[in-house]
Design a protein around this motif. Structure first.
Motif, mmCIF file in Angstrom:
data_model
loop_
_atom_site.group_PDB
_atom_site.id
_atom_site.type_symbol
_atom_site.label_atom_id
_atom_site.label_comp_id
_atom_site.label_asym_id
_atom_site.label_seq_id
_atom_site.Cartn_x
_atom_site.Cartn_y
_atom_site.Cartn_z
ATOM 1 N N GLU A 145 19.877 35.240 93.903
ATOM 2 C CA GLU A 145 19.772 33.802 94.206
ATOM 3 C C GLU A 145 19.801 33.510 95.709
ATOM 4 O OE1 GLU A 145 22.015 35.017 91.974
ATOM 5 O OE2 GLU A 145 20.743 34.520 90.257
ATOM 6 N N ARG A 149 29.087 25.246 96.259
ATOM 7 C CA ARG A 149 29.263 24.486 97.496
ATOM 8 C C ARG A 149 28.057 23.558 97.716
ATOM 9 N NH1 ARG A 149 29.710 27.341 103.313
ATOM 10 N NH2 ARG A 149 30.406 25.552 104.496
ATOM 11 N N ASN A 150 28.333 22.294 98.073
ATOM 12 C CA ASN A 150 27.282 21.288 98.312
ATOM 13 C C ASN A 150 26.362 21.100 97.103
ATOM 14 O OD1 ASN A 150 28.002 20.851 101.107
ATOM 15 N ND2 ASN A 150 27.151 22.876 101.511
ATOM 16 N N HIS A 165 16.100 27.419 88.915
ATOM 17 C CA HIS A 165 17.205 28.310 88.544
ATOM 18 C C HIS A 165 18.352 28.213 89.553
ATOM 19 C CE1 HIS A 165 19.361 31.855 87.214
ATOM 20 N NE2 HIS A 165 19.291 32.340 88.437
ATOM 21 N N VAL A 166 17.999 28.290 90.847
ATOM 22 C CA VAL A 166 19.032 28.268 91.895
ATOM 23 C C VAL A 166 19.803 26.959 91.865
ATOM 24 C CG1 VAL A 166 19.344 28.170 94.409
ATOM 25 C CG2 VAL A 166 17.892 29.934 93.413
ATOM 26 N N GLY A 186 8.071 30.838 92.061
ATOM 27 C CA GLY A 186 8.756 30.006 93.044
ATOM 28 C C GLY A 186 9.394 28.792 92.396
ATOM 29 N N ASN A 240 12.315 29.830 90.312
ATOM 30 C CA ASN A 240 13.436 30.181 91.188
ATOM 31 C C ASN A 240 14.135 28.934 91.710
ATOM 32 O OD1 ASN A 240 14.220 30.599 94.313
ATOM 33 N ND2 ASN A 240 14.726 32.437 93.142
ATOM 34 N N LEU A 241 13.335 27.961 92.123
ATOM 35 C CA LEU A 241 13.900 26.708 92.653
ATOM 36 C C LEU A 241 14.798 26.044 91.613
ATOM 37 C CD1 LEU A 241 13.332 24.747 95.260
ATOM 38 C CD2 LEU A 241 12.138 23.402 93.554
ATOM 39 N N SER A 295 5.962 31.705 97.599
ATOM 40 C CA SER A 295 6.493 32.368 96.402
ATOM 41 C C SER A 295 6.315 33.880 96.468
ATOM 42 C CB SER A 295 5.774 31.850 95.163
ATOM 43 O OG SER A 295 5.782 30.468 95.147
ATOM 44 N N ARG A 343 24.903 23.281 106.777
ATOM 45 C CA ARG A 343 25.930 23.349 105.725
ATOM 46 C C ARG A 343 26.643 24.689 105.698
ATOM 47 N NH1 ARG A 343 21.869 20.577 102.902
ATOM 48 N NH2 ARG A 343 21.130 22.513 101.971
ATOM 49 N N ARG A 361 21.837 26.363 88.548
ATOM 50 C CA ARG A 361 23.015 27.237 88.580
ATOM 51 C C ARG A 361 24.097 26.651 89.485
ATOM 52 N NH1 ARG A 361 24.367 33.012 88.338
ATOM 53 N NH2 ARG A 361 25.477 33.473 90.251
ATOM 54 N N MET A 408 8.840 35.379 98.641
ATOM 55 C CA MET A 408 10.140 35.414 97.954
ATOM 56 C C MET A 408 10.232 36.644 97.037
ATOM 57 S SD MET A 408 11.563 32.950 94.973
ATOM 58 C CE MET A 408 10.490 33.784 93.822
ATOM 59 N N TYR A 438 13.137 30.379 97.060
ATOM 60 C CA TYR A 438 11.939 29.647 97.491
ATOM 61 C C TYR A 438 12.337 28.196 97.756
ATOM 62 C CZ TYR A 438 7.534 27.104 96.838
ATOM 63 O OH TYR A 438 6.473 26.270 96.975
#
Lengths: 392, 205
Positions: free
Chosen positions: A253, B65-66, B54-55, B48, B51-52, A227, A275, B58, A230, A257
């Motif tokens: 974005e 994509r994916n 949120h990403v 962390g 963020n995980l 973290s 991917r 979103r 990041m 993390y």
């Protein structure tokens, strides 16, 4: 020169502050079971510790057990440990610095205490210099002076030759390739936290790479394993995008993390590679067993790969699987090399001179140790070199 | 001020960490700094996790994509947290079950892939395309042979030669890398401590 003035006192400091003693006291005799009990201030520590050693007589009947005792300020004895009736040692910890402590050993025969050994006393004190690291301090000071000297030379505009590092020359090509192919650039900063010097070096390089991706307009992906890394990476990339005047292109974005788990991280990054099919992959930092998993997957998706680490055990994997590999020191040279700033290049020059110094010391050490087998004075030189390069 | 404060913090922290290595009496200062780092890192764990979530949320919201992989991540993450908080992490609890029966085997699976990757990398690296690659191939062959019983059965000196390759030329190379890296670490640390390297702060100005 001001920085050199800071380093010089360090050198003087090592010479001046040298001697401390916590006192060594030993008690001999007693009723002859304990031949000697020695107490002395533990060396090279912040104080609070006393090293105790005792020798048991060989020609007397051994007791069932022995109790090690310490006296308090009022002279009252308190047991601190039960010890086996053999020669041994122990460090008494968490003591008050500057206070005298006495110790004795009481033998027990069939549960009955016999006369105690003679007392041994010592005073724990903190040391102001680690004697086992003086040689290293002197060498470090000399290396620092050399590096600062060349930094000054660089600042004065002296032309300093720095050898070409293929992996770093290829950074721009790799980012350009990603731009042409319309694919992202993947930057992997290793799996360690920000307290690791390789991660710090990697973050500095990330700033340079981010400037290139911002200039070329390529998407930059930075999956992290920690973290803190990041958070630092987000700030560094943001600053780089701001510096080249592309704050609009910065995507928070993209620096995300994944997990602290080593193979969970490897799986996550492999997934991103498969991917998103990045055209350029940078693997710079500390890597362990996941290095080859990442490098081989990156190779399978056809990315140009630039790797760098100071982990000797992982370098062969990167050499086998990547297009370019920064070996050891090259990872730390990358930021200066990419920036082309004279003062940073000066530090590289200083680094190279320091390395040359160590090469001379090693060759001299090998020669003197070999010649010393036949000629005594050479052994003394070898011993001296061994002493100054030894670190406890 | 924007540059001065971070540079001052870096300088003070760096000098304390160097001092505590050489001056035992200042070790407690170094330990205190390391404790502070641990506290900061503990708070960063929340960053962390946020963020995980949120990403991936979103990605689901905008059907990125994916995006179909994202619910799996969020469900897995939530399941571990909820079971850990409400049922504890002792053996026999759902958290422990998921850890030992799912997390550990998945990690072992990733690790086991290494064997196949080593084979493919070795195949490329050991191709006798020039004299240096041939030398590498022969060395690798002798080392591998010396580490299995059949090597000693063929010739009892093969394990000794294998050991010599590992302990002399290989170790010399590794130590050379380590000495070079140590010089690099010293130079990098000095550049950071004395504010010569400032790119991590967004520039040299």
């Amino acid at each position: 020169m001001k920085r050199i003035l800071f380093v010089l006192p360090l050198l003087v400091f090592t010479g001046v502050i040298f001697a401390q003693s916590g006192g060594i006291a030993s008690g001999d005799g007693g009723d002859c079971l304990i031949q000697s009990l020695t107490a002395e201030d533990a060396p090279n520590d912040a104080g609070g510790n006393i090293d105790l050693t005792w020798v048991v007589a060989a020609d007397v009947a051994l007791p069932d057990s022995m109790i090690l005792e310490r006296s308090d300020a009022d002279g009252v004895w308190h047991p601190i440990s039960t010890i086996a009736p053999v020669n041994g040692g122990k460090t008494d910890v968490n003591l008050d610095n500057g206070q005298e402590y006495s110790y004795r050993i009481v033998p027990f025969y069939s549960g009955t205490a016999r006369s105690a050994s003679a007392e041994a006393t010592a005073v724990p004190q903190k040391q102001w210099i680690h004697k086992g690291r003086i040689g290293m301090l002197i060498l470090l000071t000399l290396i620092s002076l050399v590096i600062f000297y060349y930094i000054e030379q660089g600042k004065r505009g002296k032309d300093l030759y720095i050898r070409r590092i293929a992996g770093l020359t290829a950074v721009e090509d790799a980012v350009g390739r990603a731009t042409e192919m319309g694919r992202p650039v993947l930057y992997i900063p290793g799996i360690m936290d920000m307290d690791d010097i390789q991660t710090i070096a990697s973050m500095v390089i990330l700033g340079r790479v981010a400037m290139k991706t911002a200039e070329y307009g390529s998407p930059l992906l930075v999956p992290t394993c920690r973290s803190v890394v990041m958070s630092v990476a987000q700030e560094i990339v943001k600053e780089s995008y701001l510096k080249v005047g592309r704050p609009d292109a910065y995507q928070r974005e993209s620096i995300n993390y994944i997990t602290d788990d080593q193979f969970g991280y490897a799986a996550g990054v492999d997934g991103i590679m498969v991917r998103q099919k990045p055209a350029a992959i940078f693997m710079l930092g500390t890597f362990y067993a996941e290095s080859l998993i990442l490098a081989e997957t990156g190779r399978s998706v056809g990315a140009i790969q630039i790797a760098g680490t100071a982990m000797p055990s992982q370098i062969p994997f990167f050499i086998a699987a990547c297009d370019y590999t920064l070996i050891g020191e090259e990872l730390f040279a990358a930021s200066a090399y990419l920036s082309k700033e004279p003062k940073l290049l000066g530090s590289l020059r200083g680094q190279d001179i320091a390395k040359l110094f160590f090469m001379i010391v090693i060759v001299l050490g090998v020669l003197t140790a070999t010649v010393g087998e036949a000629w005594e004075p050479a052994t003394k030189v070898a011993d001296f070199l061994k002493t100054i390069t030894r670190v406890e | 001020m924007r540059l001065f404060i971070p540079l001052a913090i870096t300088f003070v922290a760096g000098v304390i960490m160097i001092l505590q290595f050489f001056v035992p009496a200042t070790q407690s200062m170094g330990e205190t700094l390391q404790e502070w780092y641990m506290i900061v890192a503990s708070f960063a764990i929340f960053l962390g996790a946020v963020n995980l979530l949120h990403v991936h949320s979103r990605r689901i919201r905008f059907k990125g994509r994916n995006w179909k992989y994202s619910p799996v991540t969020i469900i897995g993450f939530s399941a571990m947290i909820i079971t850990g908080i409400f049922f504890g992490i002792e053996p026999g609890k759902p958290f422990d079950f998921m850890f030992t029966q799912m997390m550990v085997p998945m990690g072992a699976t990733m690790f086991s892939l290494l064997a196949f990757f080593v084979a493919s990398a070795a195949f490329r690296a050991f191709r006798a395309s020039n004299w240096r690659a041939t030398l590498l191939l022969i060395s690798a062959f002798v080392v591998m042979l010396g580490r299995v019983p059949i090597g000693a059965m063929i010739w009892d000196r093969i394990p000794l030669i294998s050991e010599w390759i590992m302990q002399v030329p290989n170790l010399a190379g590794q130590r050379a890398v380590m000495i070079g890296a140590a010089m690099g670490m010293v130079a990098t640390s000095l550049r950071m401590i004395f504010g010569i390297e400032r790119s991590y702060l967004g520039g040299a100005d």
